[in-house]
Design a protein around this motif. Sequence first.
Motif, short mmCIF file in Angstrom:
data_model
loop_
_atom_site.label_atom_id
_atom_site.label_comp_id
_atom_site.label_asym_id
_atom_site.label_seq_id
_atom_site.Cartn_x
_atom_site.Cartn_y
_atom_site.Cartn_z
N VAL A 29 5.14 21.12 -0.79
CA VAL A 29 4.47 20.85 0.61
C VAL A 29 5.52 20.93 1.62
O VAL A 29 6.73 20.46 1.51
N SER A 30 4.94 21.44 2.95
CA SER A 30 5.90 21.29 3.88
C SER A 30 5.91 19.92 4.49
O SER A 30 4.83 19.14 4.23
N PRO A 31 6.66 19.87 5.24
CA PRO A 31 7.11 18.38 5.75
C PRO A 31 5.94 17.90 6.83
O PRO A 31 5.75 16.69 7.05
N ASP A 32 5.19 18.91 7.20
CA ASP A 32 4.17 18.69 8.24
C ASP A 32 2.87 17.95 7.50
O ASP A 32 2.13 17.16 8.06
N GLU A 33 2.67 18.42 6.43
CA GLU A 33 1.42 18.24 5.62
C GLU A 33 1.68 17.29 4.62
O GLU A 33 0.72 16.89 4.08
N TYR A 34 2.95 16.77 4.54
CA TYR A 34 3.36 15.81 3.20
C TYR A 34 2.53 14.66 3.62
O TYR A 34 1.75 14.11 2.55
N VAL A 35 2.47 13.92 4.61
CA VAL A 35 1.70 12.82 4.70
C VAL A 35 0.32 12.79 4.60
O VAL A 35 -0.43 11.99 3.85
N ASN A 36 -0.36 13.90 5.23
CA ASN A 36 -1.78 14.21 4.96
C ASN A 36 -2.07 14.33 3.61
O ASN A 36 -3.09 13.80 3.18
N LYS A 37 -1.43 15.01 2.74
CA LYS A 37 -1.69 15.29 1.48
C LYS A 37 -1.48 14.36 0.55
O LYS A 37 -2.59 14.01 -0.23
N LEU A 38 -0.50 13.30 0.69
CA LEU A 38 -0.26 12.16 0.01
C LEU A 38 -1.30 11.27 0.45
O LEU A 38 -1.86 10.66 -0.70
N ARG A 39 -1.75 11.14 1.64
CA ARG A 39 -2.60 10.11 2.06
C ARG A 39 -4.19 10.55 1.34
O ARG A 39 -4.63 9.79 0.85
N ARG A 40 -4.31 11.89 1.14
CA ARG A 40 -5.71 12.20 0.66
C ARG A 40 -5.78 12.00 -1.05
O ARG A 40 -6.53 11.59 -1.69
N MET A 41 -4.43 12.11 -1.83
CA MET A 41 -4.26 11.87 -3.03
C MET A 41 -4.46 10.22 -3.30
O MET A 41 -4.90 9.67 -4.46
N LEU A 42 -3.90 9.47 -2.45
CA LEU A 42 -3.87 7.87 -2.71
C LEU A 42 -5.33 7.59 -2.36
O LEU A 42 -5.41 6.15 -2.63
N ALA A 43 -5.86 8.09 -1.37
CA ALA A 43 -7.23 7.47 -0.81
C ALA A 43 -8.08 7.18 -2.29
O ALA A 43 -9.06 6.18 -2.07
N ALA A 44 -8.24 8.07 -3.31
CA ALA A 44 -9.09 7.89 -4.28
C ALA A 44 -8.76 6.69 -5.29
O ALA A 44 -9.20 6.48 -6.19
N LYS A 45 -7.58 6.11 -5.03
CA LYS A 45 -7.14 5.19 -5.98
C LYS A 45 -7.24 3.61 -5.41
O LYS A 45 -7.46 3.50 -3.98
N LYS A 46 -7.37 2.79 -6.18
CA LYS A 46 -7.43 1.35 -5.91
C LYS A 46 -5.89 1.18 -5.41
O LYS A 46 -4.95 1.63 -5.56
N LYS A 47 -5.99 -0.11 -4.37
CA LYS A 47 -4.78 -0.53 -3.87
C LYS A 47 -3.52 -0.77 -4.64
O LYS A 47 -2.23 -0.34 -4.56
N GLU A 48 -3.84 -1.34 -5.86
CA GLU A 48 -2.60 -1.71 -6.89
C GLU A 48 -2.21 -0.43 -7.50
O GLU A 48 -1.26 -0.44 -8.08
N ASP A 49 -3.12 0.53 -7.61
CA ASP A 49 -2.57 1.95 -8.47
C ASP A 49 -2.08 2.81 -7.31
O ASP A 49 -1.76 3.91 -7.91
N ARG A 50 -1.76 2.50 -6.21
CA ARG A 50 -1.20 3.54 -5.25
C ARG A 50 0.35 3.42 -5.37
O ARG A 50 0.99 2.79 -4.71
N ILE A 51 0.76 3.99 -6.38
CA ILE A 51 2.19 3.94 -6.61
C ILE A 51 2.82 5.49 -6.64
O ILE A 51 2.29 6.40 -7.27
N VAL A 52 3.87 5.62 -6.05
CA VAL A 52 4.59 7.09 -5.68
C VAL A 52 6.12 6.66 -6.36
O VAL A 52 6.93 5.99 -5.88
N PHE A 53 6.22 7.66 -7.15
CA PHE A 53 7.89 7.79 -7.66
C PHE A 53 8.25 8.87 -6.94
O PHE A 53 7.92 9.96 -6.43
N PHE A 54 9.73 8.67 -6.59
CA PHE A 54 10.68 9.61 -5.85
C PHE A 54 11.67 10.17 -6.71
O PHE A 54 12.34 9.44 -7.35
#
Length: 166
Positions: A84-109
Amino acid sequence: MAGSRKFVKASTPPNSEINVTPLVDVVLVLLIIFMVVTPLLEKDIEVRIPETEETPVEEMPQDNSQLIVKLDADGTFSINTDPVSPDEYVNKLRRMLAAKKKEDRIVFFVANDQANYGKLVAAFDGAKQAGAFVLGMATEDIPAAAQAAPAGDPGAVPAPAPAPAP
């Protein structure tokens, strides 16, 4: 004779050397104080460490909803092994997290040891902006079997391959 002054000349010239005896006395007293006080200052710091156990790869639960952001040494981002390019990183992650419940929005680095720390902090900030509820750091890299993500679900982590039999 009332107007004349008389001075008494010392028989020895003035001594300009430091008298070391009081200095040594003070240093020895301080040394004794520190020797007595130091053992009293040593306190045990209680640290609770979680218990760990080795789980074979084939027995690990298969959770295909995890999001893993990887930062390489050259500064490139990848979400679940998709670059993912740094420019589209936040938007792509936002789309992936939008489908989840708030408690399930976990991101590992997972960050390479030579990765720029500033870019890692920017990745954390971007994940928070995208709506991540919990951020986690993984200490080990993504397994080699998980490098090929299935084409059907871009947000899914593929199941690790079973370990070869001896």
